[in-house]
Design a protein around this motif. Sequence first.
Motif, PDB file in Angstrom:
ATOM      1  N   GLY A 108       0.803  -1.207   0.000  1.00 53.52           N
ATOM      2  CA  GLY A 108       0.000   0.000   0.000  1.00 53.52           C
ATOM      3  C   GLY A 108       0.840   1.263   0.000  1.00 53.52           C
ATOM      4  O   GLY A 108       0.559   2.220  -0.723  1.00 53.52           O
ATOM      5  N   ASP A 109       1.906   1.268   0.805  1.00 59.57           N
ATOM      6  CA  ASP A 109       2.778   2.449   0.885  1.00 59.57           C
ATOM      7  C   ASP A 109       3.506   2.679  -0.432  1.00 59.57           C
ATOM      8  O   ASP A 109       3.652   3.827  -0.889  1.00 59.57           O
ATOM      9  N   ALA A 118       2.538   1.712  -3.453  1.00 60.65           N
ATOM     10  CA  ALA A 118       1.571   2.161  -4.456  1.00 60.65           C
ATOM     11  C   ALA A 118       1.279   3.650  -4.294  1.00 60.65           C
ATOM     12  O   ALA A 118       1.227   4.403  -5.282  1.00 60.65           O
ATOM     13  N   ARG A 119       1.100   4.107  -3.059  1.00 54.95           N
ATOM     14  CA  ARG A 119       0.838   5.529  -2.824  1.00 54.95           C
ATOM     15  C   ARG A 119       2.024   6.384  -3.253  1.00 54.95           C
ATOM     16  O   ARG A 119       1.851   7.479  -3.806  1.00 54.95           O
ATOM     17  N   GLY A 124       1.747   7.123  -6.747  1.00 51.48           N
ATOM     18  CA  GLY A 124       0.569   7.852  -7.177  1.00 51.48           C
ATOM     19  C   GLY A 124      -0.703   7.046  -7.272  1.00 51.48           C
ATOM     20  O   GLY A 124      -1.714   7.525  -7.792  1.00 51.48           O
ATOM     21  N   PHE A 125      -0.696   5.809  -6.743  1.00 51.10           N
ATOM     22  CA  PHE A 125      -1.887   4.962  -6.776  1.00 51.10           C
ATOM     23  C   PHE A 125      -2.440   4.846  -5.356  1.00 51.10           C
ATOM     24  O   PHE A 125      -1.864   4.153  -4.505  1.00 51.10           O
ATOM     25  N   GLU A 126      -3.523   5.509  -5.104  1.00 50.60           N
ATOM     26  CA  GLU A 126      -4.094   5.554  -3.765  1.00 50.60           C
ATOM     27  C   GLU A 126      -4.948   4.313  -3.483  1.00 50.60           C
ATOM     28  O   GLU A 126      -5.504   3.691  -4.384  1.00 50.60           O
ATOM     29  N   ALA A 127      -5.045   3.971  -2.205  1.00 55.72           N
ATOM     30  CA  ALA A 127      -5.974   2.941  -1.713  1.00 55.72           C
ATOM     31  C   ALA A 127      -5.770   1.583  -2.381  1.00 55.72           C
ATOM     32  O   ALA A 127      -6.741   0.862  -2.638  1.00 55.72           O
ATOM     33  N   PHE A 128      -4.510   1.212  -2.661  1.00 54.44           N
ATOM     34  CA  PHE A 128      -4.248  -0.114  -3.208  1.00 54.44           C
ATOM     35  C   PHE A 128      -4.319  -1.137  -2.084  1.00 54.44           C
ATOM     36  O   PHE A 128      -3.601  -1.050  -1.101  1.00 54.44           O
TER      37      PHE A 128
END
Length: 215
Positions: free
Chosen positions: A103-104, A106-107, A110-114
Amino acid sequence: MPTVMRELFDDAGATQFDDGAWLLRGFALEREAALLAAIETVAAQAPFRHMETRRGLRMSVAMTNCGEVGWVSDRRGYRYAPRDPLGGGPWPVMPEAFAALAGDAARAAGFEAFAPDACLVNRYVPGTRLSLHQDRDERDFDAPIVSVSLGLPATFLFGGLARSDRTRRIALRHGDVVVWGGASRLFHHGVLALADGVHPVMGARRINLTFRKAL
């Protein structure tokens, strides 16, 4: 044969190398101990194995899975399954250390809430390679792929939508994370044959954690 374009990123931090594709150099290093312990836990419940392709060929990369579903391959084809075909039980629960890192990362790209529901754990030894392929067995391609490298260095190939598109060669080291999604989600990728060597922590092997949203 695809044309090869060499593109090595040596600086620390985040580097975008294609539309929606990022290299996060050393992103997992501070979590090394937790990740290695989690890998041992997963492998104790669902041992590494060499799966077969549709044509009955033995895959050189040994693998296992954790999460709600696991990726499996045999003469019936490639697919996600909720149960481990070796023992018949569910795959190990995804460790919190895995989910948090995915998750971290991905954020950071630029990909939120993975929120991955599958993690493929691949084990490479010198000479092992992964041919160019697309990750397209998932139901929804909106979520990115997050790939974590641990152990021996490897050369990651990243191409395009067509297998014949030219490929970049990206040097991956222990602790590096690659994230790709959006326009590059279905781009072909692979790993060149692993060179001989011994990593100070992991010995003569490389572990790759690949996080996906399969369902």
